[in-house]
Design an enzyme around this catalytic site. Sequence first.
Site, mmCIF file in Angstrom:
data_model
loop_
_atom_site.group_PDB
_atom_site.id
_atom_site.type_symbol
_atom_site.label_atom_id
_atom_site.label_comp_id
_atom_site.label_asym_id
_atom_site.label_seq_id
_atom_site.Cartn_x
_atom_site.Cartn_y
_atom_site.Cartn_z
ATOM 1 N N GLY A 262 -1.789 2.816 6.277
ATOM 2 C CA GLY A 262 -2.190 2.052 7.461
ATOM 3 C C GLY A 262 -1.588 0.668 7.566
ATOM 4 O O GLY A 262 -2.010 -0.133 8.405
ATOM 5 N N GLY B 249 0.842 -1.189 0.000
ATOM 6 C CA GLY B 249 0.000 0.000 0.000
ATOM 7 C C GLY B 249 0.870 1.228 0.000
ATOM 8 O O GLY B 249 2.070 1.162 0.305
ATOM 9 N N SER C 172 1.507 5.913 4.375
ATOM 10 C CA SER C 172 0.458 6.349 5.309
ATOM 11 C C SER C 172 -0.904 5.724 5.054
ATOM 12 O O SER C 172 -1.934 6.250 5.472
ATOM 13 C CB SER C 172 0.348 7.884 5.329
ATOM 14 O OG SER C 172 1.582 8.453 5.723
ATOM 15 N N ASP D 46 10.117 0.473 5.609
ATOM 16 C CA ASP D 46 10.699 1.609 6.321
ATOM 17 C C ASP D 46 11.950 1.189 7.088
ATOM 18 O O ASP D 46 12.957 1.908 7.092
ATOM 19 C CB ASP D 46 9.689 2.232 7.285
ATOM 20 C CG ASP D 46 8.567 2.972 6.564
ATOM 21 O OD1 ASP D 46 8.725 3.284 5.363
ATOM 22 O OD2 ASP D 46 7.538 3.245 7.207
#
Length: 173
Positions: free
Chosen positions: A11, A6, A9, A33
């Site tokens: 989720g 996705g 941000s 990340d």
Amino acid sequence: MIILNGGSSSGKSGIVRCLQAVLPDPWLAFGIDSFIDAVPAKTQASDEGIAFGADGGVSVGADFRALEAAWMEGIAAMARAGAGIIVDDVFLGGAASQQRWRKAADGLAVLWVGVRCESAVASGREVARGDRVQGMAAAQAELVHEGVVYDVEVDTTHTESLACARTIAAHVS
């Protein structure tokens, strides 16, 4: 293996934490990340590494791709060794990114999960986080899903992470 894709941000990280709570067995979680944080600083903001544009665009070069391939192979090796693995990724290349994972995870059972979120909502989360270049969420909201095939999709625009995790967990065999 469970691989969530996705935009920034959307989720994914919250869903991953909830998946770890609702799945009956322990699962390890690895996110893009953390991988980016592990990449040497000298490859960040270089043509061969990863660069984040002021407009939220992200570009990656050959050095980044080589490290990414090793990271993917390492994660797949842990799954082959018997660990439950959840990956939180951003398929900047859409179908080509999924293909890199398919190659690394060859022979493994993978549940492919699309995590969607309306651009405006993801952009609001991006501002609230304060640790992202503004514009990434909007730039990635649809781009990361282009040509990607999923087993299950969830939308965090109006659905909480725990409910999304339960939907995903119902597809884990």
